[in-house]
Design a protein around this motif. Structure first.
Motif, PDB file in Angstrom:
ATOM      1  N   GLY A   9      18.169  11.228  38.424  1.00  0.00           N
ATOM      2  CA  GLY A   9      17.674  10.222  39.335  1.00  0.00           C
ATOM      3  C   GLY A   9      18.694   9.829  40.748  1.00  0.00           C
ATOM      4  N   ALA A  10      19.621  10.831  40.672  1.00  0.00           N
ATOM      5  CA  ALA A  10      20.342  10.632  41.931  1.00  0.00           C
ATOM      6  C   ALA A  10      19.733  11.473  43.135  1.00  0.00           C
ATOM      7  CB  ALA A  10      21.916  11.014  41.429  1.00  0.00           C
ATOM      8  N   ALA A  11      18.908  10.764  43.768  1.00  0.00           N
ATOM      9  CA  ALA A  11      18.061  11.383  45.051  1.00  0.00           C
ATOM     10  C   ALA A  11      19.340  11.523  46.161  1.00  0.00           C
ATOM     11  CB  ALA A  11      16.904  10.554  45.116  1.00  0.00           C
ATOM     12  N   LYS A  12      19.204  12.588  46.643  1.00  0.00           N
ATOM     13  CA  LYS A  12      19.964  12.898  47.990  1.00  0.00           C
ATOM     14  C   LYS A  12      19.353  12.282  49.188  1.00  0.00           C
ATOM     15  CE  LYS A  12      21.871  17.130  49.834  1.00  0.00           C
ATOM     16  NZ  LYS A  12      21.943  18.662  49.585  1.00  0.00           N
ATOM     17  N   PHE A  13      18.123  12.283  49.143  1.00  0.00           N
ATOM     18  CA  PHE A  13      17.421  11.743  50.332  1.00  0.00           C
ATOM     19  C   PHE A  13      16.601  10.431  50.363  1.00  0.00           C
ATOM     20  CE2 PHE A  13      17.392  16.664  50.538  1.00  0.00           C
ATOM     21  CZ  PHE A  13      18.434  16.467  51.588  1.00  0.00           C
ATOM     22  N   ALA A  14      16.276   9.786  51.292  1.00  0.00           N
ATOM     23  CA  ALA A  14      15.815   8.367  51.047  1.00  0.00           C
ATOM     24  C   ALA A  14      14.303   8.388  51.681  1.00  0.00           C
ATOM     25  CB  ALA A  14      16.737   7.401  51.726  1.00  0.00           C
ATOM     26  N   ILE A  15      13.754   7.261  51.314  1.00  0.00           N
ATOM     27  CA  ILE A  15      12.369   6.944  51.849  1.00  0.00           C
ATOM     28  C   ILE A  15      12.459   6.657  53.332  1.00  0.00           C
ATOM     29  CG2 ILE A  15      10.389   5.253  51.867  1.00  0.00           C
ATOM     30  CD1 ILE A  15      10.483   5.567  48.866  1.00  0.00           C
ATOM     31  N   GLY A  16      11.766   7.273  54.253  1.00  0.00           N
ATOM     32  CA  GLY A  16      12.076   7.027  55.547  1.00  0.00           C
ATOM     33  C   GLY A  16      12.735   8.004  56.412  1.00  0.00           C
ATOM     34  N   GLN A  17      13.363   8.973  55.559  1.00  0.00           N
ATOM     35  CA  GLN A  17      14.330   9.843  56.303  1.00  0.00           C
ATOM     36  C   GLN A  17      13.521  11.030  56.486  1.00  0.00           C
ATOM     37  OE1 GLN A  17      17.737  10.865  53.806  1.00  0.00           O
ATOM     38  NE2 GLN A  17      18.589  12.258  55.288  1.00  0.00           N
TER      39      GLN A  17
ATOM     40  N   PHE B  43       8.073   9.708  51.866  1.00  0.00           N
ATOM     41  CA  PHE B  43       7.379   8.499  51.483  1.00  0.00           C
ATOM     42  C   PHE B  43       7.453   8.033  50.189  1.00  0.00           C
ATOM     43  CE2 PHE B  43       3.772  11.487  51.426  1.00  0.00           C
ATOM     44  CZ  PHE B  43       2.912  10.845  50.098  1.00  0.00           C
ATOM     45  N   ASP B  44       7.868   9.131  49.146  1.00  0.00           N
ATOM     46  CA  ASP B  44       7.923   8.596  47.645  1.00  0.00           C
ATOM     47  C   ASP B  44       8.887   9.725  47.261  1.00  0.00           C
ATOM     48  OD1 ASP B  44       7.421   7.242  45.370  1.00  0.00           O
ATOM     49  OD2 ASP B  44       5.679   8.057  45.033  1.00  0.00           O
TER      50      ASP B  44
ATOM     51  N   HIS C 215       7.815  13.452  48.207  1.00  0.00           N
ATOM     52  CA  HIS C 215       6.359  13.454  48.857  1.00  0.00           C
ATOM     53  C   HIS C 215       6.575  13.099  50.414  1.00  0.00           C
ATOM     54  CE1 HIS C 215       4.324  12.699  44.984  1.00  0.00           C
ATOM     55  NE2 HIS C 215       5.511  12.290  44.474  1.00  0.00           N
ATOM     56  N   LEU C 216       6.147  14.281  51.248  1.00  0.00           N
ATOM     57  CA  LEU C 216       6.636  13.928  52.502  1.00  0.00           C
ATOM     58  C   LEU C 216       5.068  13.949  53.400  1.00  0.00           C
ATOM     59  CD1 LEU C 216       8.754  17.284  53.260  1.00  0.00           C
ATOM     60  CD2 LEU C 216       9.714  14.811  52.542  1.00  0.00           C
ATOM     61  N   LEU C 217       5.294  13.326  54.486  1.00  0.00           N
ATOM     62  CA  LEU C 217       4.158  13.216  55.463  1.00  0.00           C
ATOM     63  C   LEU C 217       4.519  14.270  56.396  1.00  0.00           C
ATOM     64  CD1 LEU C 217       3.768   9.547  56.237  1.00  0.00           C
ATOM     65  CD2 LEU C 217       2.048  10.883  54.851  1.00  0.00           C
ATOM     66  N   ALA C 218       4.063  15.485  56.339  1.00  0.00           N
ATOM     67  CA  ALA C 218       4.730  16.621  56.927  1.00  0.00           C
ATOM     68  C   ALA C 218       3.910  17.276  58.186  1.00  0.00           C
ATOM     69  CB  ALA C 218       4.757  17.792  55.798  1.00  0.00           C
ATOM     70  N   GLU C 219       4.300  18.117  58.983  1.00  0.00           N
ATOM     71  CA  GLU C 219       3.862  18.975  60.010  1.00  0.00           C
ATOM     72  C   GLU C 219       4.646  20.143  60.141  1.00  0.00           C
ATOM     73  OE1 GLU C 219       4.943  16.284  63.284  1.00  0.00           O
ATOM     74  OE2 GLU C 219       6.826  17.068  63.661  1.00  0.00           O
ATOM     75  N   ASN C 220       3.856  20.986  60.629  1.00  0.00           N
ATOM     76  CA  ASN C 220       4.138  22.108  61.217  1.00  0.00           C
ATOM     77  C   ASN C 220       3.693  22.438  62.337  1.00  0.00           C
ATOM     78  OD1 ASN C 220       1.558  23.434  60.819  1.00  0.00           O
ATOM     79  ND2 ASN C 220       2.120  24.307  58.992  1.00  0.00           N
ATOM     80  N   ALA C 221       3.691  23.630  63.154  1.00  0.00           N
ATOM     81  CA  ALA C 221       3.237  23.826  64.526  1.00  0.00           C
ATOM     82  C   ALA C 221       1.509  23.685  64.738  1.00  0.00           C
ATOM     83  CB  ALA C 221       3.863  25.218  64.905  1.00  0.00           C
TER      84      ALA C 221
ATOM     85  N   TYR D  83       0.038  17.619  57.148  1.00  0.00           N
ATOM     86  CA  TYR D  83      -0.288  17.328  55.834  1.00  0.00           C
ATOM     87  C   TYR D  83       0.609  16.549  54.673  1.00  0.00           C
ATOM     88  CZ  TYR D  83       2.605  21.529  55.735  1.00  0.00           C
ATOM     89  OH  TYR D  83       3.877  22.076  55.974  1.00  0.00           O
ATOM     90  N   VAL D  84       0.246  16.548  53.671  1.00  0.00           N
ATOM     91  CA  VAL D  84       1.216  16.001  52.642  1.00  0.00           C
ATOM     92  C   VAL D  84       1.911  17.083  51.860  1.00  0.00           C
ATOM     93  CG1 VAL D  84       1.572  14.500  50.713  1.00  0.00           C
ATOM     94  CG2 VAL D  84       0.033  13.610  52.448  1.00  0.00           C
ATOM     95  N   ALA D  85       3.150  16.916  51.774  1.00  0.00           N
ATOM     96  CA  ALA D  85       3.797  18.121  50.989  1.00  0.00           C
ATOM     97  C   ALA D  85       4.557  17.603  49.817  1.00  0.00           C
ATOM     98  CB  ALA D  85       4.776  18.995  51.862  1.00  0.00           C
TER      99      ALA D  85
END
Length: 109
Positions: free
Chosen positions: A4-12, A26-27, A56-62, A66-68
């Motif tokens: 449960g020790a997440a390294k990254f935060a929601i919104g990062q 986002f999650d 869970h990411l709101l992701a983009e590539n070139a 999509y959601v990753a």
């Protein structure tokens, strides 16, 4: 790794360590929480461990947005400061003056 020790935060904003995409978190799942079929579909040489946070990411590539679903071991902070183009960003986040993303108070995770 401590459970449960997440390294990254929601919104990062983060980027993938291997593949050319980035996104806004986002999650977070404290450990793998997807299907066995999904996990098996990842090539074995890059398949992540299940006992770590997954994001869970709101992701983009070139080409597209999509959601990753990405393991912590495969993420790095994105330091470009560039906005993420995903169409759901404005629905879920507000962008602060410093370029960071803050979850909208009316959006339940």
């Amino acid at each position: 790794m401590k459970f449960g020790a997440a390294k990254f935060a929601i919104g990062q904003v983060v980027r993938h360590r291997v593949y050319p995409f980035r996104g806004v978190i986002f999650d977070v799942d404290p450990e793998f929480n997807n299907t066995e079929e999904w996990w098996q579909s990842i090539p074995e040489e890059v398949r992540p461990r299940k006992d770590q946070p997954f994001y869970h990411l709101l992701a983009e590539n070139a080409e597209t947005q999509y959601v990753a679903y990405v393991s912590e071991q495969n993420l790095l902070p994105d330091t470009t400061g560039n906005p993420v183009r995903h169409p759901r960003i404005d629905e879920m986040f507000e962008r602060d003056n410093d370029g960071s993303y803050r979850a909208r108070s009316n959006h339940a995770h």
